[in-house]
Write a protein that holds these residues in place. Structure first.
Motif, PDB file in Angstrom:
ATOM      1  N   ARG A 278       1.391  -1.534  -0.017  1.00 33.35           N
ATOM      2  CA  ARG A 278      -0.260  -0.228  -0.160  1.00 33.35           C
ATOM      3  C   ARG A 278       1.320   1.065  -0.232  1.00 33.35           C
ATOM      4  O   ARG A 278       0.431   1.808  -0.091  1.00 33.35           O
ATOM      5  N   CYS A 279       2.112   1.585   0.136  1.00 33.77           N
ATOM      6  CA  CYS A 279       3.083   1.861  -0.541  1.00 33.77           C
ATOM      7  C   CYS A 279       2.929   3.280   0.712  1.00 33.77           C
ATOM      8  O   CYS A 279       3.350   4.110   0.928  1.00 33.77           O
ATOM      9  N   ARG A 280       2.527   2.501   2.291  1.00 31.43           N
ATOM     10  CA  ARG A 280       2.321   3.054   2.886  1.00 31.43           C
ATOM     11  C   ARG A 280       3.424   3.303   4.243  1.00 31.43           C
ATOM     12  O   ARG A 280       4.510   4.369   5.110  1.00 31.43           O
ATOM     13  N   ALA A 281       4.937   1.997   3.998  1.00 30.57           N
ATOM     14  CA  ALA A 281       6.043   1.971   4.779  1.00 30.57           C
ATOM     15  C   ALA A 281       6.909   1.944   3.905  1.00 30.57           C
ATOM     16  O   ALA A 281       6.887   1.325   2.908  1.00 30.57           O
ATOM     17  N   VAL A 282       8.114   2.052   4.037  1.00 32.20           N
ATOM     18  CA  VAL A 282       9.494   1.680   3.475  1.00 32.20           C
ATOM     19  C   VAL A 282       9.998   0.405   4.618  1.00 32.20           C
ATOM     20  O   VAL A 282       9.772   0.208   5.714  1.00 32.20           O
ATOM     21  N   LEU A 283      10.494  -0.590   3.720  1.00 33.34           N
ATOM     22  CA  LEU A 283      11.192  -2.029   4.886  1.00 33.34           C
ATOM     23  C   LEU A 283      12.390  -1.839   4.092  1.00 33.34           C
ATOM     24  O   LEU A 283      13.369  -1.893   3.607  1.00 33.34           O
ATOM     25  N   VAL A 284      13.167  -2.274   5.663  1.00 35.25           N
ATOM     26  CA  VAL A 284      14.547  -2.324   5.814  1.00 35.25           C
ATOM     27  C   VAL A 284      14.730  -3.642   6.695  1.00 35.25           C
ATOM     28  O   VAL A 284      13.832  -3.775   7.515  1.00 35.25           O
ATOM     29  N   GLY A 285      15.374  -4.285   6.045  1.00 36.31           N
ATOM     30  CA  GLY A 285      16.180  -5.033   6.581  1.00 36.31           C
ATOM     31  C   GLY A 285      16.725  -6.401   4.870  1.00 36.31           C
ATOM     32  O   GLY A 285      17.151  -6.676   4.340  1.00 36.31           O
TER      33      GLY A 285
END
Length: 353
Positions: A278-285
């Motif tokens: 939903r392009c609400r957050a950036v996933l990092v890891g």
């Protein structure tokens, strides 16, 4: 109907029958499979019958839970030795240790390499099987581990499984206006705790590393905090598609980064996948665990529960992570500071307004 995307929290996978004598005949796996295929709610089965059914079902995520064990599962307690594991470059290592748990008391620490579980080389097992072997089926049972710290000597330890009280949500005020919220599992009340922790923040890091899943209702409610309605996930149940949607009115403005790793699984993957799609957050890891199955709890006549897999779930874009996991938008380098990288990405999001 309640569904669980993380039965591994307590019981793990049932790899075979428990071997107890059954007072009523369950003579064939085909007979058990037919029973497993229908709704078991209210069935009058003894514990031995239910365990035999689970063992013969061929369902790696199936589990039999006593009334007390199911209450532990949904209420924030779990069976295990108090450690989480991950795999990088073919090496199985301890990713987190619960303070005060059996592993911590034995001196095991995050970063230790896990070499053997009950004599079986950990690197030769799927991570799911390593987790299941660590969790076991009953408190008070032993599990033998071989561990190694850096290039030090191999150490053999025997841990006793216990029911551990989990602190599922931890909150850190890492910078002025910036809050890190770690969710270790989705049990009752987690979404409300996340809502309270996020109140008034100007930037959020939602840390789902090592988050082992749990109640899908809590994962959807947590997604609803950051979405204004719309799809969260869908899943197949006996050939029918069921939609999971966010409640309207969530916070869609506060910059949000989600930290993930190989221990992010099940309901935690559902939440991360929804926020990413939903392009609400950036996933990092790093790549997540890859558990895309759905378990249905069937409450038996005596209050115990049999959990059986009823389908697979997909993110809003139609991607199923089962067996492959979710890829982060910003990969963290092996051995790097993923938490620091998340803060850098969050700073960039805040600067963009």
């Amino acid at each position: 109907m309640a569904v669980l995307f993380g039965a591994v929290l307590l019981a793990g996978a049932a790899a075979g029958a428990w071997g107890e004598a059954s007072p009523a005949p369950w003579r064939s796996s085909s007979e058990s499979a037919r029973l497993a295929a229908r709704d078991l709610d209210g069935a009058d089965l003894s514990p031995a019958q239910a365990e035999r059914l689970v063992g013969e079902s061929g369902d790696r995520w199936a589990a039999y839970l006593s009334p007390e064990e199911y209450a532990d599962l949904t209420g924030g307690r779990y069976l295990g030795v108090g450690l989480s594991v991950g795999r990088s470059g073919g090496t199985t290592a301890v990713s987190a240790v619960v303070p005060g748990g059996p592993a911590a008391e034995a001196g095991i620490a995050a970063g230790d390499r896990l070499l053997h579980v009950d004599g079986v080389p950990a690197d030769q097992l799927p991570v799911t099987d390593v987790v299941a072997r660590l969790r076991g089926q009953r408190a008070g049972t032993p599990v033998a581990l071989s561990v190694q710290r850096a290039d030090g000597p191999v150490r053999d330890v025997v841990l006793t499984r216990a029911v551990l009280a989990a602190r599922e949500v931890e909150v850190d005020r890492v910078r002025p206006g910036v809050v890190r919220i770690a969710v270790h599992a989705f049990t009752e009340g987690v979404a409300a705790q996340v809502r309270e922790a996020a109140r008034g923040s100007q930037g959020l890091v939602l840390d789902l590393r090592g988050s082992s899943g749990g109640l899908v209702e809590e994962a959807v409610a947590t997604a609803s905090l950051f979405l204004d309605g719309g799809p969260v996930a869908s899943y197949q149940e006996h050939g029918e598609t069921r939609e999971l949607t966010a409640a309207p009115g969530g916070d869609t403005a506060t910059p949000l980064v989600v930290l993930v790793d190989g221990g992010t699984m099940s309901s935690a993957e559902l939440l991360a996948g929804a926020l990413q799609d939903r392009c609400r957050a950036v996933l990092v890891g790093t790549r997540t665990f890859g558990k895309g199955s759905v378990q249905q709890p069937n409450r038996l006549a005596d209050g115990s529960v049999v959990e059986l897999t009823v389908g697979r779930w997909s993110t809003p874009s139609g991607h199923t992570p089962d067996g492959v996991g979710l890829l982060p938008d910003v990969p963290a380098p092996a051995g790097g500071d993923a938490a620091g990288l998340a803060l850098q990405v969050l700073a960039g999001l805040r600067a963009r307004g």
